[in-house]
Design a protein around this motif. Structure first.
Motif, PDB file in Angstrom:
ATOM      1  N   TYR A 267       0.836  -1.214   0.000  1.00  0.00           N
ATOM      2  CA  TYR A 267       0.000   0.000   0.000  1.00  0.00           C
ATOM      3  C   TYR A 267       0.867   1.259   0.000  1.00  0.00           C
ATOM      4  CZ  TYR A 267      -2.899   3.633   2.190  1.00  0.00           C
ATOM      5  OH  TYR A 267      -3.530   4.809   2.505  1.00  0.00           O
ATOM      6  N   ALA A 268       1.932   1.264   0.818  1.00  0.00           N
ATOM      7  CA  ALA A 268       2.818   2.421   0.863  1.00  0.00           C
ATOM      8  C   ALA A 268       3.545   2.625  -0.466  1.00  0.00           C
ATOM      9  CB  ALA A 268       3.827   2.255   2.000  1.00  0.00           C
ATOM     10  N   SER A 269       3.958   1.541  -1.098  1.00  0.00           N
ATOM     11  CA  SER A 269       4.650   1.652  -2.382  1.00  0.00           C
ATOM     12  C   SER A 269       3.740   2.240  -3.454  1.00  0.00           C
ATOM     13  CB  SER A 269       5.159   0.271  -2.812  1.00  0.00           C
ATOM     14  OG  SER A 269       6.060  -0.260  -1.868  1.00  0.00           O
ATOM     15  N   ILE A 270       2.487   1.797  -3.477  1.00  0.00           N
ATOM     16  CA  ILE A 270       1.544   2.341  -4.458  1.00  0.00           C
ATOM     17  C   ILE A 270       1.314   3.831  -4.206  1.00  0.00           C
ATOM     18  CG2 ILE A 270      -0.831   2.224  -5.297  1.00  0.00           C
ATOM     19  CD1 ILE A 270       0.985  -0.064  -6.218  1.00  0.00           C
ATOM     20  N   CYS A 271       1.181   4.225  -2.934  1.00  0.00           N
ATOM     21  CA  CYS A 271       0.977   5.645  -2.616  1.00  0.00           C
ATOM     22  C   CYS A 271       2.189   6.478  -3.040  1.00  0.00           C
ATOM     23  CB  CYS A 271       0.718   5.811  -1.117  1.00  0.00           C
ATOM     24  SG  CYS A 271      -0.872   5.187  -0.557  1.00  0.00           S
ATOM     25  N   ALA A 272       3.399   5.941  -2.838  1.00  0.00           N
ATOM     26  CA  ALA A 272       4.597   6.667  -3.253  1.00  0.00           C
ATOM     27  C   ALA A 272       4.655   6.802  -4.769  1.00  0.00           C
ATOM     28  CB  ALA A 272       5.839   5.943  -2.736  1.00  0.00           C
ATOM     29  N   ILE A 273       4.272   5.750  -5.492  1.00  0.00           N
ATOM     30  CA  ILE A 273       4.265   5.814  -6.955  1.00  0.00           C
ATOM     31  C   ILE A 273       3.233   6.820  -7.443  1.00  0.00           C
ATOM     32  CG2 ILE A 273       3.697   4.486  -9.023  1.00  0.00           C
ATOM     33  CD1 ILE A 273       4.996   2.069  -7.694  1.00  0.00           C
ATOM     34  N   VAL A 274       2.084   6.863  -6.783  1.00  0.00           N
ATOM     35  CA  VAL A 274       1.057   7.846  -7.152  1.00  0.00           C
ATOM     36  C   VAL A 274       1.560   9.265  -6.910  1.00  0.00           C
ATOM     37  CG1 VAL A 274      -1.229   8.725  -6.557  1.00  0.00           C
ATOM     38  CG2 VAL A 274      -0.867   6.257  -6.792  1.00  0.00           C
ATOM     39  N   GLY A 275       2.214   9.483  -5.759  1.00  0.00           N
ATOM     40  CA  GLY A 275       2.771  10.810  -5.481  1.00  0.00           C
ATOM     41  C   GLY A 275       3.808  11.218  -6.508  1.00  0.00           C
ATOM     42  N   GLY A 276       4.712  10.286  -6.868  1.00  0.00           N
ATOM     43  CA  GLY A 276       5.697  10.597  -7.901  1.00  0.00           C
ATOM     44  C   GLY A 276       5.057  10.837  -9.248  1.00  0.00           C
ATOM     45  N   GLY A 277       3.970  10.082  -9.563  1.00  0.00           N
ATOM     46  CA  GLY A 277       3.283  10.281 -10.836  1.00  0.00           C
ATOM     47  C   GLY A 277       2.629  11.650 -10.929  1.00  0.00           C
ATOM     48  N   ILE A 278       2.047  12.121  -9.831  1.00  0.00           N
ATOM     49  CA  ILE A 278       1.419  13.451  -9.844  1.00  0.00           C
ATOM     50  C   ILE A 278       2.471  14.537 -10.063  1.00  0.00           C
ATOM     51  CG2 ILE A 278       0.225  15.137  -8.381  1.00  0.00           C
ATOM     52  CD1 ILE A 278      -1.377  12.849  -7.218  1.00  0.00           C
ATOM     53  N   PHE A 279       3.636  14.381  -9.424  1.00  0.00           N
ATOM     54  CA  PHE A 279       4.686  15.379  -9.645  1.00  0.00           C
ATOM     55  C   PHE A 279       5.173  15.340 -11.087  1.00  0.00           C
ATOM     56  CE2 PHE A 279       9.114  16.626  -9.974  1.00  0.00           C
ATOM     57  CZ  PHE A 279       9.088  17.881  -9.388  1.00  0.00           C
ATOM     58  N   CYS A 280       5.369  14.122 -11.642  1.00  0.00           N
ATOM     59  CA  CYS A 280       5.822  14.026 -13.032  1.00  0.00           C
ATOM     60  C   CYS A 280       4.795  14.642 -13.980  1.00  0.00           C
ATOM     61  CB  CYS A 280       6.065  12.556 -13.397  1.00  0.00           C
ATOM     62  SG  CYS A 280       7.495  11.808 -12.576  1.00  0.00           S
ATOM     63  N   TRP A 281       3.514  14.500 -13.662  1.00  0.00           N
ATOM     64  CA  TRP A 281       2.461  15.077 -14.505  1.00  0.00           C
ATOM     65  C   TRP A 281       2.462  16.592 -14.406  1.00  0.00           C
ATOM     66  CZ3 TRP A 281      -3.505  14.494 -13.394  1.00  0.00           C
ATOM     67  CH2 TRP A 281      -4.215  15.009 -14.488  1.00  0.00           C
ATOM     68  N   VAL A 282       2.567  17.120 -13.209  1.00  0.00           N
ATOM     69  CA  VAL A 282       2.487  18.571 -13.015  1.00  0.00           C
ATOM     70  C   VAL A 282       3.822  19.248 -13.278  1.00  0.00           C
ATOM     71  CG1 VAL A 282       2.011  20.389 -11.324  1.00  0.00           C
ATOM     72  CG2 VAL A 282       0.617  18.313 -11.339  1.00  0.00           C
ATOM     73  N   GLY A 283       4.908  18.696 -12.749  1.00  0.00           N
ATOM     74  CA  GLY A 283       6.200  19.358 -12.834  1.00  0.00           C
ATOM     75  C   GLY A 283       6.984  19.048 -14.089  1.00  0.00           C
ATOM     76  N   LEU A 284       6.863  17.822 -14.614  1.00  0.00           N
ATOM     77  CA  LEU A 284       7.645  17.424 -15.781  1.00  0.00           C
ATOM     78  C   LEU A 284       6.794  17.249 -17.033  1.00  0.00           C
ATOM     79  CD1 LEU A 284       9.948  14.745 -14.063  1.00  0.00           C
ATOM     80  CD2 LEU A 284      10.370  17.197 -14.376  1.00  0.00           C
ATOM     81  N   GLU A 285       5.485  17.437 -16.911  1.00  0.00           N
ATOM     82  CA  GLU A 285       4.549  17.337 -18.034  1.00  0.00           C
ATOM     83  C   GLU A 285       4.605  15.960 -18.702  1.00  0.00           C
ATOM     84  OE1 GLU A 285       5.312  20.590 -20.643  1.00  0.00           O
ATOM     85  OE2 GLU A 285       4.600  22.097 -19.209  1.00  0.00           O
ATOM     86  N   ILE A 286       4.774  14.922 -17.872  1.00  0.00           N
ATOM     87  CA  ILE A 286       4.716  13.552 -18.366  1.00  0.00           C
ATOM     88  C   ILE A 286       3.289  13.054 -18.173  1.00  0.00           C
ATOM     89  CG2 ILE A 286       5.569  11.195 -18.060  1.00  0.00           C
ATOM     90  CD1 ILE A 286       8.178  12.354 -17.056  1.00  0.00           C
ATOM     91  N   PRO A 287       2.586  12.678 -19.223  1.00  0.00           N
ATOM     92  CA  PRO A 287       1.180  12.248 -19.086  1.00  0.00           C
ATOM     93  C   PRO A 287       1.061  11.030 -18.173  1.00  0.00           C
ATOM     94  CG  PRO A 287       1.734  12.651 -21.392  1.00  0.00           C
ATOM     95  CD  PRO A 287       3.021  12.676 -20.639  1.00  0.00           C
ATOM     96  N   PRO A 288      -0.041  10.928 -17.450  1.00  0.00           N
ATOM     97  CA  PRO A 288      -0.226   9.761 -16.564  1.00  0.00           C
ATOM     98  C   PRO A 288      -0.161   8.432 -17.295  1.00  0.00           C
ATOM     99  CG  PRO A 288      -1.822  11.481 -16.049  1.00  0.00           C
ATOM    100  CD  PRO A 288      -1.118  11.911 -17.288  1.00  0.00           C
ATOM    101  N   LEU A 289      -0.696   8.359 -18.533  1.00  0.00           N
ATOM    102  CA  LEU A 289      -0.659   7.100 -19.273  1.00  0.00           C
ATOM    103  C   LEU A 289       0.776   6.688 -19.566  1.00  0.00           C
ATOM    104  CD1 LEU A 289      -2.235   4.839 -20.627  1.00  0.00           C
ATOM    105  CD2 LEU A 289      -2.321   6.240 -22.717  1.00  0.00           C
ATOM    106  N   THR A 290       1.585   7.653 -19.990  1.00  0.00           N
ATOM    107  CA  THR A 290       3.005   7.367 -20.231  1.00  0.00           C
ATOM    108  C   THR A 290       3.701   6.932 -18.945  1.00  0.00           C
ATOM    109  OG1 THR A 290       3.025   9.033 -21.996  1.00  0.00           O
ATOM    110  CG2 THR A 290       5.153   8.328 -21.109  1.00  0.00           C
ATOM    111  N   TYR A 291       3.362   7.587 -17.858  1.00  0.00           N
ATOM    112  CA  TYR A 291       3.962   7.258 -16.558  1.00  0.00           C
ATOM    113  C   TYR A 291       3.639   5.816 -16.165  1.00  0.00           C
ATOM    114  CZ  TYR A 291       4.957   7.623 -11.537  1.00  0.00           C
ATOM    115  OH  TYR A 291       5.447   7.428 -10.266  1.00  0.00           O
TER     116      TYR A 291
END
Length: 368
Positions: A267-291
């Protein structure tokens, strides 16, 4: 009448003859010991004119007598009794103890701490062995497993910890992504931030941070609960009525932490991946599907299996450490707090040490 301790000296054939006067007591001693030490050879100590003497005064006389091989005369009955009690005391006392060099004191403290840690480790290993024996006896005697107690600990160890572990892991994922992207941007490799977040979360940080959180929450709770039961003699009462404390108290808690740790780690690993995905989407403009696609490509199944292997071991370690420290409470409520602190510190330390061992072990197996 003289109140303060004093003395007069006369020259004798073999040395000075000292005649004391006044009250030879601690409160009235003044600088008499220093003046007495400044004299040369002394042959006679006359106590006939003193009005009162205590243990300190008798010790001053005895010390001077031994130092100069002098003769004591004129002692009253009380004074002679004190002198006889101190007759064999030839030691030199100081008001302040000699301060040893700092490096000696540092080495002594280091040695004391090392011995304490070693004894604590041996105690935990012995307690784990006693728990295994209790489990074997329970299975051999076909006594029912206390599922109600285990399920109750599921609530404490697992369900109640979900919000704080989820928030912590989510923020850690954001921090890993942010710090990693800053460094990778210098080389134009921001896309590899996904690799960093994915593998670090699944293989190491997700489970490690969860274990630290569980040690702080549940390990301390185990130690405090069992320590309080020891003080209120509930543990002794269990033994009196024929109930094994290991089976009734320790095994349900260790079982709950062992079973819930893999679930909490995932559960913690999934939450960390979700947090990193949101930053990549907002900060690095990497689409969630690509992530998500990239995460599926770069995370091998070996990382998942490594997490599932380490998680139960960490759960056992946290449960055994907390229960062991609780069982060591003996004296008062203050010791409950000390043992609770020791449970958290020991569990976190051992978890980190084991995690380092697992990292080296799995790398040597080629699970990179």
């Amino acid at each position: 009448m003289a109140v303060w301790a004093d003395f007069e000296t006369n020259d004798g054939a073999d040395g000075a003859e000292v005649r004391f006067s006044g009250r030879l007591t601690l409160a009235r001693m003044g600088d008499l010991p220093q003046r007495l030490d400044e004299l040369g050879p002394i042959s006679l100590l006359d106590l006939s004119n003193i009005t009162r003497i205590d243990t300190v005064g008798a010790w001053i006389v005895t010390r001077t007598m031994h130092r100069h091989d002098a003769k004591v005369v004129g002692a009253s009955t009380d004074a002679q009794r004190l002198l006889d009690a101190l007759a064999n005391d030839t030691s030199e006392y100081r008001v302040h103890a000699d301060r040893r060099p700092a490096w000696v004191r540092m080495l002594e403290q280091l040695g004391t701490a090392s011995v304490a840690i070693w004894n604590e480790l041996l105690g935990i290993i012995g307690f784990f062995g006693a728990m295994i024996v209790a489990l074997f006896n329970q299975v051999r005697a076909r006594r029912a497993i206390r599922w109600n107690a285990i399920v109750t600990r599921f609530q404490t160890v697992g369900v109640d910890a979900l919000p704080i572990i989820g928030l912590m892991s989510f923020l850690i994922g954001i921090v890993i992504a942010q710090q990693g992207s800053v460094q990778l941007k210098q080389f134009g490799l921001e896309v590899f931030t996904i690799n960093l977040v994915g593998r670090a979360s699944i293989r190491e940080l997700g489970l490690l941070m969860t274990a630290i959180m569980v040690a702080g929450r549940s390990g301390s709770a185990f130690a405090a609960q069992i320590g309080t039961m020891k003080l209120t003699e509930e543990v002794d009462a269990m033994r009196t009525i024929g109930v094994s404390p290991m089976e009734a108290i320790v095994l349900p808690r260790v079982a709950a932490s062992t079973i819930t740790m893999p679930l909490l780690g995932f559960y913690a690993s999934i939450c960390a991946i979700v947090g990193g995905g949101i930053f990549c989407w907002v900060g690095l403009e990497i689409p969630p599907l690509t992530y998500v696609q990239r995460i599926r490509e770069i995370i091998p199944m070996t990382d998942f299996w490594i997490m599932l292997i380490k998680a139960p071991v960490f759960g056992i370690l946290i449960g055994v450490t907390g229960c062991y420290e609780g069982m060591q409470v003996r004296q008062n409520a203050e010791e409950v707090g000390k043992r609770t602190t020791s449970a958290v510190v020991a569990a976190i330390f051992l978890v980190i040490v084991l995690d380092a061992f697992f990292a080296v072990f799995f790398t040597s197996l080629g699970w990179n």
